[in-house]
Design an enzyme around this catalytic site. Structure first.
Site, PDB file in Angstrom:
ATOM      1  N   HIS A 357       0.780  -1.213  -0.007  1.00  0.00           N
ATOM      2  CA  HIS A 357       0.059  -0.102   0.063  1.00  0.00           C
ATOM      3  C   HIS A 357       0.836   1.159   0.062  1.00  0.00           C
ATOM      4  O   HIS A 357       0.459   2.283   0.327  1.00  0.00           O
ATOM      5  CB  HIS A 357      -0.833   0.096   1.253  1.00  0.00           C
ATOM      6  CG  HIS A 357      -2.037  -0.993   1.061  1.00  0.00           C
ATOM      7  ND1 HIS A 357      -3.304  -0.548   0.536  1.00  0.00           N
ATOM      8  CD2 HIS A 357      -2.244  -2.109   1.573  1.00  0.00           C
ATOM      9  CE1 HIS A 357      -4.325  -1.709   0.366  1.00  0.00           C
ATOM     10  NE2 HIS A 357      -3.575  -2.632   1.031  1.00  0.00           N
ATOM     11  N   LYS A 545      -9.077  13.402   4.353  1.00  0.00           N
ATOM     12  CA  LYS A 545      -8.178  12.347   3.979  1.00  0.00           C
ATOM     13  C   LYS A 545      -7.228  12.585   5.487  1.00  0.00           C
ATOM     14  O   LYS A 545      -7.304  13.477   6.017  1.00  0.00           O
ATOM     15  CB  LYS A 545      -7.583  12.423   3.005  1.00  0.00           C
ATOM     16  CG  LYS A 545      -6.774  13.677   2.618  1.00  0.00           C
ATOM     17  CD  LYS A 545      -6.279  13.443   1.049  1.00  0.00           C
ATOM     18  CE  LYS A 545      -6.994  13.532   0.082  1.00  0.00           C
ATOM     19  NZ  LYS A 545      -7.091  12.302  -0.663  1.00  0.00           N
ATOM     20  N   ARG A 546      -6.461  11.425   5.482  1.00  0.00           N
ATOM     21  CA  ARG A 546      -5.530  11.726   6.775  1.00  0.00           C
ATOM     22  C   ARG A 546      -4.431  12.694   6.315  1.00  0.00           C
ATOM     23  O   ARG A 546      -3.975  13.250   5.148  1.00  0.00           O
ATOM     24  CB  ARG A 546      -4.664  10.228   6.499  1.00  0.00           C
ATOM     25  CG  ARG A 546      -3.651   9.941   7.607  1.00  0.00           C
ATOM     26  CD  ARG A 546      -3.342   8.440   7.623  1.00  0.00           C
ATOM     27  NE  ARG A 546      -2.993   8.005   6.336  1.00  0.00           N
ATOM     28  CZ  ARG A 546      -1.504   8.012   5.939  1.00  0.00           C
ATOM     29  NH1 ARG A 546      -0.785   8.529   6.792  1.00  0.00           N
ATOM     30  NH2 ARG A 546      -1.438   7.450   4.668  1.00  0.00           N
ATOM     31  N   LYS A 551       0.260  14.255   1.122  1.00  0.00           N
ATOM     32  CA  LYS A 551      -1.390  14.459   0.581  1.00  0.00           C
ATOM     33  C   LYS A 551      -1.308  16.192   0.158  1.00  0.00           C
ATOM     34  O   LYS A 551      -2.385  16.338  -0.288  1.00  0.00           O
ATOM     35  CB  LYS A 551      -2.306  14.140   1.616  1.00  0.00           C
ATOM     36  CG  LYS A 551      -2.141  12.336   1.629  1.00  0.00           C
ATOM     37  CD  LYS A 551      -3.208  11.907   2.502  1.00  0.00           C
ATOM     38  CE  LYS A 551      -3.207  10.408   2.854  1.00  0.00           C
ATOM     39  NZ  LYS A 551      -3.466   9.768   1.634  1.00  0.00           N
ATOM     40  N   THR A 653      -9.108   6.197  -2.247  1.00  0.00           N
ATOM     41  CA  THR A 653     -10.571   5.686  -2.305  1.00  0.00           C
ATOM     42  C   THR A 653     -11.325   6.891  -2.143  1.00  0.00           C
ATOM     43  O   THR A 653     -12.518   6.847  -2.483  1.00  0.00           O
ATOM     44  CB  THR A 653     -10.708   4.482  -1.323  1.00  0.00           C
ATOM     45  OG1 THR A 653     -10.466   4.887   0.070  1.00  0.00           O
ATOM     46  CG2 THR A 653     -10.062   3.246  -1.712  1.00  0.00           C
ATOM     47  N   LYS A 657     -15.095   7.845  -4.093  1.00  0.00           N
ATOM     48  CA  LYS A 657     -16.337   8.022  -3.379  1.00  0.00           C
ATOM     49  C   LYS A 657     -16.718   9.408  -3.592  1.00  0.00           C
ATOM     50  O   LYS A 657     -17.922   9.713  -3.998  1.00  0.00           O
ATOM     51  CB  LYS A 657     -16.002   8.146  -1.634  1.00  0.00           C
ATOM     52  CG  LYS A 657     -15.650   6.840  -1.281  1.00  0.00           C
ATOM     53  CD  LYS A 657     -15.276   6.801   0.045  1.00  0.00           C
ATOM     54  CE  LYS A 657     -14.421   5.419   0.380  1.00  0.00           C
ATOM     55  NZ  LYS A 657     -13.759   5.874   1.739  1.00  0.00           N
TER      56      LYS A 657
END
Length: 810
Positions: A357, A545-546, A551, A653, A657
């Site tokens: 991952h 998100k995290r 990110k 993911t 969504k």
């Protein structure tokens, strides 16, 4: 087998029986909390019967089964999901309404199970939904954490972590299976003996921990399938030291119990100290040892030996946390069941599959060699033997190439490399998006790919569209049902049919109204629950998100600051009103992530207090991000921020969504964004920034952010603003991390990508003003999202990796 029919009257009778039997109450004097538990117990009983029938048929067919190992299963609230999948939600709602209650109030009572952190755990949960719906025989294994990751609160903008005591009301769906309790051993030492020309191993002076299983049963959507999520709780075999207690040493009396229960106490205990590292290590081994003992016992119920284990069993290691399953299966087969090394290795390496991952070097898990040896001496000796044989094979293939062999070695520089162990001990290694898998083959595991290319494959991630579309966005679901029928609920590729409505102005107008309704719902929730004001007439621009540097929440913030500066300089400027929504948790020891979170908060407060920004610009941080909060934010979002540095995000993911709910993506060519762009077409997504190869080339040419910064007037002003600060706080330390004065300046190239990100945003805002065009693009995203359903992912795993088939009841 005749299926039970659950009418409204029958369901009401069962609920009344639960209220009476468990609480001594009737529908007339029960409170909402009692009804929640009564309905939960009802669904649990129905699920138990469903799972029993499915399990009987699986054994009868001697079907191959998959066992999914993951440290996280972020399953979200279960009541609504269960009622929906069982097809009894409407009837239960009628029972509640007739009795003066609301089913939605019951949904609100349930806490989010604290069994995960982010994408890894949510993916595992989505896969369990698809496995059940598609009727594959499957069991998921994880730990029954007493406390989840943490409850997040912002205090003056700083993240503060509080215990997530989710079990208080969340245990009702779990079924204790104390009859399957097993023992797991830690510490001690190994004594080697020779008997009849064979070496045997005797384990001495070890600590025994009991593993007690608890089951969640997960129903398929309107099918006979049912999966089990088995969670292990750690328990001491002796609950109290009676001698110490009688002598008045009460702390010592319960010390052993506390030490044992710590293993399943908290999800991801901090590991920036020795004790934390040791506890995480124990968690991982405890999970795999208990699970494998359970799997072998299940196998022996049907088959006389383990010779065919790999033919009837696929064990999937989701990320490297459960990697000790490989040496533990070897240990069980050799030490407990008498297999020799070659036979045990053949079974093991044809049973274990691994999903990677991450490509971040710091996230490729390693363990100090001494820590493994101390806590799991027999496992350590087996790992050493695996490594010895691997290196011998590598020496034959690459004689004299010590550098290559060192990189592929499982043990090196006093560290045990978990990913290398997964590759050596498994038959399949997959990435989770096309780009990610390509990077694994060509860069991260290049040598292993050259050594055994047949092991490597790709399965792009997917989401449980029944939860994230049908349940989370009921108004959009109504439109889809009317336009294309209901087959998309079990075959998400049917969403493609929605494309023919791209030119239908009435449908497009309905989509616009649905999005506005969802925005108002989110604004009402934010006002009521979080005490913040959201303007539903602004664009809802979300990055949820995290919290992690790669990110690039920071890149988003830099551009928001530039917009803020523009408003301050020209208050009458024609600015498209936007609400920037952030939600994320930072790891407790991740200082930079917490600093960025603080910046978001202070910037939001500064903007909120400035009257010139009223109805033009807003920045909100929604604390304590969870599945339930995501289910509210995602249907309301119009813009999906997927802006990780290219080559860093494995898949994502959340991007899927948001896309499926009609948000338009602004993103880099990273992770699954690439496949989203392919699916929806470049005309319906806003792509910007450097590609993964361009990032590598820029680093190779000695990237200097000053080269970009000094040529961009907006950026210069942004840096000045950061230094001056927001809401009374200077953020000079962030500017230092971005510019060349820092020892590794701008590690995720926010400065390099800023100008193109700003360009893409300008195009996005211009497009938004043409609402008919925007609505058409939104429809195209919804209609193109079917490929990202978890059902497709699971079909690929089942056909290409696990080689399992569905089980159908007669």
């Amino acid at each position: 087998m005749q299926k039970e029919t659950y009418t409204k009257e029958k369901l009401k009778k069962i609920i009344e029986e639960k209220l009476s039997g468990y609480y001594g109450l009737t529908m007339q004097n029960a409170e909402t909390k009692h009804l929640f538990k009564a309905v939960a117990l009802l669904t649990r009983d129905i699920l138990s019967e469903k799972r029993r029938d499915f399990r009987i048929k699986t054994k009868k067919d001697q079907a191959k089964q998959v066992y999914y190992f993951c440290m996280e299963f972020l399953i979200g609230k279960q009541l609504r999901n269960n009622l929906c999948n069982l097809g009894i939600e409407n009837e239960i709602a009628k029972v509640m309404n007739e009795s003066g209650f609301s089913l939605d109030d019951l949904y609100e009572i349930e806490p989010d199970p604290g069994l995960g952190n982010g994408g890894l755990g949510r993916l595992a949960a989505c896969f369990m939904d698809s496995l059940a719906t598609m009727q594959y025989p499957a069991v998921g294994y994880s730990l029954r954490y007493e406390f989840g990751l943490f409850k997040q609160k912002l205090v003056d903008g700083w993240q503060v972590e509080f215990p997530d005591n989710w079990l208080q009301d969340g245990e009702v769906f779990m079924i204790p299976r104390t009859d399957y309790t097993v023992n797991v051993k830690f510490g001690g030492y190994i004594e080697e003996n020779w008997e009849d020309g064979n070496m045997t191993f005797e384990y001495k002076d070890y600590q025994t921990i009991e593993a007690v299983p608890y089951d969640y049963i997960l129903s398929g959507y309107h099918t006979d399938g049912a999966s089990v999520l088995r969670l292990w709780r750690a328990k001491s075999p002796t609950s109290i030291d009676v001698t110490a207690f009688s002598q008045g040493d009460y702390l010592k009396a319960i010390e052993e119990t506390a030490r044992a229960e710590a293993i399943s106490k908290v999800l991801y205990p901090a590991d920036n100290h020795y004790e934390g590292k040791a506890l995480r290590l124990k968690q991982q081994y405890f999970l795999v040892s208990a699970s494998l003992q359970n799997i072998l016992a299940r196998h022996r119920q049907t088959y006389p030996s383990f010779d065919n284990l790999h033919e009837k069993t696929a064990i999937h290691i989701n990320d490297t946390h459960p990697t000790f399953a490989i040496p533990e299966l070897m240990r069980l087969l050799m030490d407990e069941y008498g297999y020799d090394w070659e036979a045990a290795w053949h079974i093991t390496t044809n049973t274990m599959a691994y999903t990677n991952h991450t490509i971040l070097s710091e996230a490729l898990e390693t363990w100090p060699e001494q820590l493994v040896q101390t806590n799991m001496p027999r496992i350590y000796s087996i790992i050493c033997e695996i490594n010895k044989r691997l290196c011998a094979d590598l020496w034959e293939k690459y004689p004299g190439d010590w550098e290559k062999i060192q990189k592929m070695s499982i043990i090196a520089f006093n560290q045990v490399r978990m990913a290398n162990l997964c590759i050596a001990g498994g038959y399949s290694i997959n990435g989770v998006a096309k780009l990610h898998s390509e990077i694994l083959r060509e860069i991260v595991f290049k040598d292993f790919h050259e050594y055994s290319p047949e092991k490597f494959t790709n399965v792009t991630n997917g989401i449980a569209h029944r939860r994230w579309l049908i349940q989370a966005n009921p108004l959009l679901t109504e439109v889809l049902d009317e336009c294309i029928g209901t087959d998309y609920r079990t075959n998400a590729r049917e969403l493609e049919k929605f494309k023919k409505f791209a030119g239908d102005s009435a449908v497009l107008k309905r989509l616009e109204k649905i999005k506005q309704h969802n925005k108002i719902e989110l604004a009402n929730y934010a006002g009521k629950k979080l005490g913040m004001t959201l303007n539903p007439d602004s664009v809802f621009n979300s990055q949820v998100k995290r919290m992690h540097e790669y990110k690039r929440q920071l890149l988003n913030v830099l551009r928001i600051i530039s917009v803020y500066n523009e408003i301050l300089e020209n208050p009458t400027a024609d600015i498209l009103p936007q609400t920037y929504i952030f939600a994320a948790k930072a790891a407790p020891s991740y200082t930079m992530a917490k600093n960025i979170l603080k910046l978001i908060y202070c910037l939001g407060e500064d903007i909120r207090k400035n009257p010139r920004c009223k109805d033009k610009l807003s920045v909100v941080f929604m604390e304590d991000y969870s599945v339930s909060l995501a289910e509210k934010i995602i249907p309301a979002s119009e813009v999906s921020q997927q802006i990780s540095q290219a080559g860093k995000e494995a898949s994502g993911t959340g991007n899927m969504k948001l896309m499926m709910n009609g948000a338009l993506t602004i993103g880099t060519m990273d992770g699954a964004n690439i496949e989203i762009a392919d699916a929806v077409g470049k005309a319906n997504i806003f792509i910007f920034g450097l590609t993964a190869k361009e990032v590598d080339n820029l680093w190779a040419s000695k990237y200097d952010p000053d080269d970009y910064y000094i040529r961009n007037e907006k950026l210069i002003k942004v840096i000045i603003s950061l230094n001056n600060g927001f809401n009374g706080e200077s953020f000079q330390y962030i500017t230092q991390s971005l510019l060349s004065a820092h020892y590794v300046a701008d590690p995720y190239m926010c400065i390099a990508d800023f100008a193109d990100y700003d360009r893409a945003h300008t195009l996005l805002e211009k497009t938004y003003l043409n609402k008919a065009k925007w609505n058409e693009m939104s429809l195209m995203n919804i209609a193109s999202a079917g490929i990202f359903a978890a059902d497709r992912s699971i079909k690929e795993y089942a056909d290409n990796i696990w080689h399992i088939n569905p089980v159908y009841l007669d």
